[in-house]
Design an enzyme around this catalytic site. Structure first.
Site, mmCIF file in Angstrom:
data_model
loop_
_atom_site.group_PDB
_atom_site.id
_atom_site.type_symbol
_atom_site.label_atom_id
_atom_site.label_comp_id
_atom_site.label_asym_id
_atom_site.label_seq_id
_atom_site.Cartn_x
_atom_site.Cartn_y
_atom_site.Cartn_z
ATOM 1 N N ARG A 57 0.781 -1.139 0.361
ATOM 2 C CA ARG A 57 0.069 -0.185 0.370
ATOM 3 C C ARG A 57 0.799 1.505 0.008
ATOM 4 O O ARG A 57 0.749 2.283 0.399
ATOM 5 C CB ARG A 57 -0.578 -0.030 1.677
ATOM 6 C CG ARG A 57 -1.742 -1.081 1.469
ATOM 7 C CD ARG A 57 -2.983 -0.902 2.288
ATOM 8 N NE ARG A 57 -4.262 -1.647 1.929
ATOM 9 C CZ ARG A 57 -3.674 -2.913 2.629
ATOM 10 N NH1 ARG A 57 -2.719 -3.034 3.821
ATOM 11 N NH2 ARG A 57 -4.749 -4.221 2.868
ATOM 12 N N LYS A 67 4.039 11.796 -11.062
ATOM 13 C CA LYS A 67 3.043 11.336 -11.552
ATOM 14 C C LYS A 67 3.521 9.866 -11.649
ATOM 15 O O LYS A 67 5.276 9.386 -12.187
ATOM 16 C CB LYS A 67 3.030 11.995 -12.598
ATOM 17 C CG LYS A 67 1.933 13.249 -13.216
ATOM 18 C CD LYS A 67 1.538 13.602 -14.118
ATOM 19 C CE LYS A 67 0.847 14.382 -14.131
ATOM 20 N NZ LYS A 67 0.545 15.189 -15.444
ATOM 21 N N GLU A 114 11.903 19.324 -24.040
ATOM 22 C CA GLU A 114 11.315 19.693 -23.147
ATOM 23 C C GLU A 114 11.939 21.382 -22.195
ATOM 24 O O GLU A 114 10.819 21.890 -21.567
ATOM 25 C CB GLU A 114 11.050 18.448 -21.670
ATOM 26 C CG GLU A 114 10.523 17.206 -22.235
ATOM 27 C CD GLU A 114 8.730 17.388 -21.966
ATOM 28 O OE1 GLU A 114 8.148 18.520 -21.832
ATOM 29 O OE2 GLU A 114 7.838 16.779 -22.999
ATOM 30 N N LYS A 123 9.721 24.322 -13.536
ATOM 31 C CA LYS A 123 8.761 22.782 -13.643
ATOM 32 C C LYS A 123 8.108 22.659 -11.854
ATOM 33 O O LYS A 123 6.604 23.011 -11.617
ATOM 34 C CB LYS A 123 8.667 21.351 -14.172
ATOM 35 C CG LYS A 123 7.855 20.672 -13.857
ATOM 36 C CD LYS A 123 7.975 19.395 -14.701
ATOM 37 C CE LYS A 123 6.967 18.300 -14.526
ATOM 38 N NZ LYS A 123 6.577 16.950 -14.539
ATOM 39 N N GLU A 176 -3.345 27.498 -7.085
ATOM 40 C CA GLU A 176 -4.113 27.842 -7.999
ATOM 41 C C GLU A 176 -4.344 26.196 -9.134
ATOM 42 O O GLU A 176 -3.709 26.275 -10.286
ATOM 43 C CB GLU A 176 -3.086 29.154 -8.739
ATOM 44 C CG GLU A 176 -3.127 29.834 -9.736
ATOM 45 C CD GLU A 176 -3.155 30.583 -9.934
ATOM 46 O OE1 GLU A 176 -3.398 31.015 -11.055
ATOM 47 O OE2 GLU A 176 -2.188 31.226 -9.881
ATOM 48 N N ARG A 221 -0.866 23.733 -14.202
ATOM 49 C CA ARG A 221 0.017 22.451 -14.398
ATOM 50 C C ARG A 221 -0.751 22.230 -16.155
ATOM 51 O O ARG A 221 0.564 21.903 -16.823
ATOM 52 C CB ARG A 221 -0.588 21.110 -13.791
ATOM 53 C CG ARG A 221 0.280 20.365 -12.666
ATOM 54 C CD ARG A 221 0.072 19.497 -12.616
ATOM 55 N NE ARG A 221 0.437 18.600 -11.652
ATOM 56 C CZ ARG A 221 1.672 17.615 -11.397
ATOM 57 N NH1 ARG A 221 2.043 16.971 -11.972
ATOM 58 N NH2 ARG A 221 1.796 17.665 -9.619
ATOM 59 N N ASN A 231 1.320 21.277 -21.080
ATOM 60 C CA ASN A 231 1.124 20.580 -22.573
ATOM 61 C C ASN A 231 0.907 21.272 -23.272
ATOM 62 O O ASN A 231 0.970 20.531 -24.619
ATOM 63 C CB ASN A 231 -0.332 19.976 -21.675
ATOM 64 C CG ASN A 231 -0.370 19.019 -21.154
ATOM 65 O OD1 ASN A 231 0.260 18.088 -20.329
ATOM 66 N ND2 ASN A 231 -1.545 19.233 -20.660
ATOM 67 N N HIS A 290 1.617 19.567 -26.650
ATOM 68 C CA HIS A 290 1.811 18.110 -26.543
ATOM 69 C C HIS A 290 0.376 17.703 -27.225
ATOM 70 O O HIS A 290 0.332 16.666 -27.308
ATOM 71 C CB HIS A 290 1.371 18.065 -25.198
ATOM 72 C CG HIS A 290 3.065 17.853 -23.885
ATOM 73 N ND1 HIS A 290 4.089 18.987 -24.151
ATOM 74 C CD2 HIS A 290 3.684 16.652 -23.758
ATOM 75 C CE1 HIS A 290 5.160 18.297 -23.394
ATOM 76 N NE2 HIS A 290 4.922 17.034 -23.429
ATOM 77 N N HIS A 309 1.353 14.167 -28.901
ATOM 78 C CA HIS A 309 0.761 13.288 -28.836
ATOM 79 C C HIS A 309 -0.439 12.556 -30.077
ATOM 80 O O HIS A 309 0.298 11.409 -30.479
ATOM 81 C CB HIS A 309 -0.478 13.646 -27.420
ATOM 82 C CG HIS A 309 0.392 13.069 -26.352
ATOM 83 N ND1 HIS A 309 -0.625 14.201 -25.305
ATOM 84 C CD2 HIS A 309 1.620 12.850 -26.220
ATOM 85 C CE1 HIS A 309 0.546 14.443 -24.320
ATOM 86 N NE2 HIS A 309 1.482 13.432 -24.309
ATOM 87 N N HIS A 343 9.086 11.061 -28.809
ATOM 88 C CA HIS A 343 8.187 12.410 -27.721
ATOM 89 C C HIS A 343 9.172 13.839 -28.147
ATOM 90 O O HIS A 343 7.998 14.212 -28.233
ATOM 91 C CB HIS A 343 7.751 11.948 -26.699
ATOM 92 C CG HIS A 343 7.774 12.510 -25.269
ATOM 93 N ND1 HIS A 343 5.693 12.343 -25.705
ATOM 94 C CD2 HIS A 343 7.177 13.710 -24.018
ATOM 95 C CE1 HIS A 343 4.813 14.088 -24.731
ATOM 96 N NE2 HIS A 343 6.345 14.836 -24.341
#
Ligand SMILES: NC(=O)c1ccc[n+]([C@@H]2O[C@H](COP(=O)([O-])OP(=O)(O)OC[C@H]3O[C@@H](n4cnc5c(N)ncnc54)[C@H](O)[C@@H]3O)[C@@H](O)[C@H]2O)c1
Ligand SMILES: [Zn+2]
Length: 373
Positions: A127, A149, A191, A233, A243, A247, A251, A254, A258, A270
């Site tokens: 967990r 993430k 990036e 970042k 706020e 985030r 993108n 992207h 993508h 990518h």
């Protein structure tokens, strides 16, 4: 050993804040930093891919063993194709078979694939146990290791199964970039250029000036770019806590990026796809009068300096690319949203950080490279 910088990241909701530490020689000191960040840990599971494990695995395992008394190395075959649930099962079972318990700390040693996969193992093992991110690729240092993430790919798409599991500390040693192939450095620089494009015009200009040093992995230039990109970042993901929605600016490039990746069946990596996506999305913005004219060309120059493509590959069907944008997971309620920059260094904002664009305009820009020609 120079431990150059420490950048604080506010993790948000229920998670502790953490530092991104950047400095040459950090790999040898992973144990001491991990032990300080996770004082209850008594054993380490170092997870790494088949390219990185032979290069840096023994050193990191030795450092963890020195600090905690117990450490093991678990490797998996390199490549995005292995960022899947089968590898998650194999790694989780290996940790369980070793008899590791809740006092384990996972060390994710490698590129973004390792960071996402090992991070997801840590998020779910018993967990959840702490994870230390030790990024070794430029993509992982400036992007994947910051933000919390984690996850794996599924047949239905990339990154569809995962968890939010911020690290207890991120340890980036730019000396690792010396063994990274030049083309992989170039991917990471896409990036970095994006960070400049959305937040810092001066940064983008300097990236372009230092392109050769960055592409060759020169340590001072690399450390400088990692630090600035992580600052930018971290600023976004930290502020996002208060706020909500900020985030989304990450993108930029992207939505089309993508789609281009998918249409190429992931033959186009990518970073390259996002490079083309940023230029085309800036052209869309220019056609709408939202983006200052000349912006797309400036972006393209910086990206070319990083040995990245700036145009849709000849033969790629604009309608099919447009079709893939509809499949983009960022589509909300059927709307495909685009982040648009006002100029290099600032994002255009109305009510939102992103907005739908008329499909006809997107098609026109995809077909001609510019809606004005
Ligand atoms: N979690 C996030 O927020 C986030 C953000 C961006 C990207 N990602 C994920 O990151 C992944 C891409 O990351 P990546 O480009 O680092 O891919 P990767 O982990 O596959 O690394 C690229 C290649 O470089 C090798 N490598 C890594 N470090 C090395 C070193 N120091 N020396 C020699 N070889 C080295 C790897 O073995 C691999 O072959 C994708 O899966 C993407 O979804 C996640
Ligand atoms: Zn990206």
């Amino acid at each position: 050993v120079t431990v150059g910088e420490r950048i604080r990241v506010v993790a948000g909701a229920g998670s502790a804040d953490y530092d991104v530490v950047i400095g040459e020689g950090l790999l040898a000191r992973v144990g001491e930093f991990a032990a300080a960040a996770a004082p209850k840990a008594r054993a380490a599971a170092v997870i790494s891919d088949s390219n990185v494990a032979p290069l840096y695995g023994p050193q990191v395992v030795a450092a963890m063993e020195g600090a905690l008394g117990r450490a093991s190395l678990h490797d998996f075959p390199a490549g995005e194709a292995n960022k899947n649930r089968e590898r998650w099962i194999a790694l989780t079972d290996a940790l369980l078979e070793e008899g590791l318990g809740r006092d384990t700390i996972v060390v994710a040693l490698g590129g973004g694939v390792t960071g996402d996969l090992a991070g997801f193992v840590a998020a779910t093992f018993l967990r959840g146990v702490p994870v230390v991110q030790v990024p070794t690729s430029l993509v992982a240092m400036i992007d994947a290791s910051v933000g919390g993430k984690t996850g794996v790919d599924a047949p239905a798409g990339k990154n569809l199964v995962g968890a939010f599991h911020p690290p207890v500390v991120v340890l980036a040693d730019p000396a690792c970039l010396a063994t990274l192939p030049r083309s992989e450095r170039s991917q990471g620089l896409a990036e970095a250029v994006k960070h400049g494009a959305i937040l810092d015009a001066e940064y983008m200009a300097e990236l372009r000036e230092r392109a050769e040093d960055l592409l060759s992995g020169e340590p001072y230039a690399s450390r400088w770019a990692v630090r600035r990109s992580v600052e930018l970042k971290a600023g976004v993901v930290s502020r996002d806590e208060r706020e909500s929605g900020l985030r989304e600016i990450l993108n930029f490039g992207h939505t089309l990026g993508h789609a281009i990746e998918a249409e190429s069946r992931f033959e186009i990596p990518h970073g390259s796809a996002v490079a083309v996506g940023m230029v085309l999305e800036a052209r869309i913005g220019e056609a709408m009068g939202v983006t200052a004219s000349g912006t797309a060309d400036r972006l393209a120059e910086a990206l070319r300096a990083m040995e990245l493509p700036t145009e849709l590959p000849s033969g790629m069907d604009p309608d099919r690319v447009l079709g893939w944008t509809g499949a983009d997971k960022k589509a909300r309620g059927g709307e495909v949203r685009y982040v648009q920059i006002a100029a290099v260094g600032s994002v255009h904002r109305d009510r939102n950080w992103a907005r739908p664009v008329a499909p006809d305009l997107v098609r026109e820009v995809l077909a001609t490279g510019s809606a004005l020609s």
